[in-house]
Design a protein around this motif. Structure first.
Motif, short mmCIF file in Angstrom:
data_model
loop_
_atom_site.label_atom_id
_atom_site.label_comp_id
_atom_site.label_asym_id
_atom_site.label_seq_id
_atom_site.Cartn_x
_atom_site.Cartn_y
_atom_site.Cartn_z
N SER A 191 36.42 106.13 61.91
CA SER A 191 35.72 106.77 63.08
C SER A 191 35.76 108.31 62.29
O SER A 191 37.25 108.48 61.94
CB SER A 191 36.12 107.51 65.13
OG SER A 191 37.35 107.57 64.71
N ALA A 192 34.50 109.31 62.55
CA ALA A 192 35.26 110.41 62.16
C ALA A 192 35.88 111.62 63.29
O ALA A 192 36.37 112.79 62.27
CB ALA A 192 33.63 111.39 62.30
N SER A 193 36.07 111.05 64.17
CA SER A 193 36.91 112.49 65.07
C SER A 193 38.08 111.84 64.67
O SER A 193 38.91 112.68 64.57
CB SER A 193 37.07 111.10 66.38
OG SER A 193 37.30 109.85 66.74
N GLU A 194 38.69 110.62 64.60
CA GLU A 194 39.99 110.11 64.04
C GLU A 194 39.92 110.77 62.40
O GLU A 194 41.54 111.18 62.28
CB GLU A 194 40.59 108.64 63.62
CG GLU A 194 42.31 108.07 63.17
CD GLU A 194 41.76 106.55 62.81
OE1 GLU A 194 42.87 106.76 61.83
OE2 GLU A 194 40.87 105.79 62.94
N ALA A 195 38.95 110.95 61.52
CA ALA A 195 39.12 111.70 60.41
C ALA A 195 39.96 112.55 60.43
O ALA A 195 40.17 113.65 59.74
CB ALA A 195 37.81 111.55 60.12
N LEU A 196 38.97 113.93 61.51
CA LEU A 196 39.46 114.55 61.77
C LEU A 196 40.46 115.11 62.45
O LEU A 196 41.43 116.24 61.94
CB LEU A 196 38.67 115.29 63.22
CG LEU A 196 37.07 116.17 62.58
CD1 LEU A 196 35.98 116.20 63.89
CD2 LEU A 196 36.76 116.89 61.39
N HIS A 197 40.73 114.29 63.11
CA HIS A 197 42.60 114.91 63.76
C HIS A 197 43.45 114.75 62.72
O HIS A 197 44.46 115.23 62.12
CB HIS A 197 42.59 113.34 64.71
CG HIS A 197 44.26 112.80 64.75
ND1 HIS A 197 45.05 114.37 65.54
CD2 HIS A 197 44.81 112.79 64.72
CE1 HIS A 197 45.99 113.92 65.59
NE2 HIS A 197 46.49 112.70 65.40
N VAL A 198 43.52 113.41 61.34
CA VAL A 198 43.81 113.45 60.47
C VAL A 198 43.81 114.41 59.52
O VAL A 198 45.41 114.88 58.80
CB VAL A 198 43.72 112.15 59.30
CG1 VAL A 198 44.24 112.05 58.10
CG2 VAL A 198 44.05 110.61 60.01
N VAL A 199 43.43 114.93 59.04
CA VAL A 199 42.72 116.08 57.88
C VAL A 199 43.43 117.15 58.85
O VAL A 199 44.48 117.53 58.35
CB VAL A 199 41.17 116.68 57.87
CG1 VAL A 199 41.16 117.19 57.29
CG2 VAL A 199 41.07 115.73 57.23
#
Length: 392
Positions: free
Chosen positions: A44-52
């Motif tokens: 998901s986009a929210s997970e991607a932001l957290h990973v980055v």
């Protein structure tokens, strides 16, 4: 996701809400780029932001984010727009169907989109596109690094050149000063006859005062020559100090300025609001005040006003020399303190303010300036109320 010991780890992050497609994409990229990059996935986009964010906090670099467009919650173009705002150098790639071209155009305009790939894509062309984008990214980063190094090297070269020019000027000043000092001392011996004049008319108090002014001025001239000699050697001079009223020192300086024909054409106003007692070298502080008042005279038109103000705070005596002259342009405010810089043409040496600053530093004081073009200039000197030196 562990932080590397030396070079930052480089990552490609893939984002797709379809787990099967995400695993296939990450495996395909891992097979092609395992030697140079770590591959991370997010559903998901929210997970991607957290990973980055987590990767950057660990000191790693996310060079590329590849995102599907159609996802629940935040869409791919919205995600890439946020990432572009936070990490403008990051490569952003969108995966979209034919119906998502409007989103790709939006991402190009607002998310710095590097490339969009229309589903379905050819695997070989996909890997070749990613490889080209990474190569371009590395080339851009290397160019930026080289440019920064070039800027640093150029700055160091400029500083070295300025230091060399400054050293050469100091060497010339040193040689000139040695010869000039010898000649000045020889010529000033004639002022010794002033003492003879005073002896010839012992009852004339006015003549006695004139003679004393002459003898005091002779001492100050010799002191100024010595100051320039120390300046040329880049040495800090120590001063013999006594306790004295700053008001008395300022009055002496201003009385000397009454013999200056240009100063006579200005209105010099005294505003002594306090009478601080300082431990200073009177002749050197007189030299500073005369220099600042003379600068104010040169900065004002005939009938201009120069105000000398004395105040104090808890720790310092403060003397302001205020003029209503033409002012100093903002771009020159830093330059006025540099040795040999002058706006007076042949009338100036560019040494006055630097020597003033050295004198005040020798008294644990300081000097600073405020100015407005067309409104005038204020030079302020601060001297400690209590002696902070152990020099006699």
């Amino acid at each position: 996701m562990e932080q590397a010991n030396h070079l930052p780890r480089r990552y490609i992050v893939c984002v797709d809400d379809d787990r099967a497609l995400l695993e296939g994409l990450t495996q395909q990229l891992d097979a092609a780029f395992a030697d140079t990059h770590e591959i991370e996935g997010a559903e998901s986009a929210s997970e991607a932001l957290h990973v980055v964010e987590e990767l950057y906090n660990l000191g790693s670099v996310v060079e590329m984010v590849i995102s599907d467009q159609v996802m629940p919650g935040m869409k791919g173009d919205e995600l890439l727009e946020v990432l572009h705002q936070r990490y403008p150098e990051m490569i952003t790639v969108m995966l979209t169907g034919q119906a998502g071209l409007d989103s790709a155009i939006h991402a190009i305009n607002y998310a710095g989109l590097s490339r969009y790939l229309v589903k379905p894509w050819n695997d070989d062309e996909f890997i070749m596109t990613i490889r080209e984008l990474l190569a371009k990214y590395r080339l851009e980063q290397e160019n930026k690094r080289l440019f920064r190094e070039l800027q640093t090297a150029y700055q160091h070269l400029q500083e070295a050149q300025e230091q060399l020019i400054h050293s050469e000027k100091l060497a010339i000043v040193g040689k000139l000063t040695a010869g000039i000092a010898h000649e000045i001392r020889n010529q000033l011996t004639i002022l010794g006859f002033a003492e003879v004049i005073r002896m010839a008319v012992p009852d004339n108090k006015q003549v006695a005062q004139y003679v004393q002014n002459i003898l005091d001025t002779r001492s100050r001239i010799l002191s100024i020559v010595e100051e320039i000699r120390q300046f040329a050697k880049n040495q800090t001079q120590s001063y013999e100090k006594v306790q004295i009223s700053l008001v008395n020192v300022a009055n002496t300086a201003l009385s000397i300025m009454t013999y200056d024909k240009e100063a006579k054409r200005r209105s010099i106003v005294k505003d002594f609001q306090t009478t601080p007692i300082l431990t200073i070298n009177p002749d050197k502080i007189i030299q500073v005040i005369i220099n600042l008042v003379r600068n104010a005279v040169q900065a004002t038109e005939e009938n201009g006003t120069i105000t000398v103000v004395i105040t104090e705070n808890d720790s310092h005596a403060i003397l302001d020399v205020i003029d209503n002259g033409h002012g100093i342009p903002p771009e020159l405010m830093e330059d006025i303190w540099k040795p040999f810089f002058t706006t007076k043409g042949e009338l100036g040496t560019g040494l006055g303010l630097d020597i003033c600053r050295r004198i005040l530093e020798g008294h644990h004081g300081r000097i600073y300036c405020r100015s407005a073009v067309g409104a005038g200039t204020t030079f302020t000197i601060e001297l400690p109320l209590e002696d902070t030196t152990t020099e006699a």
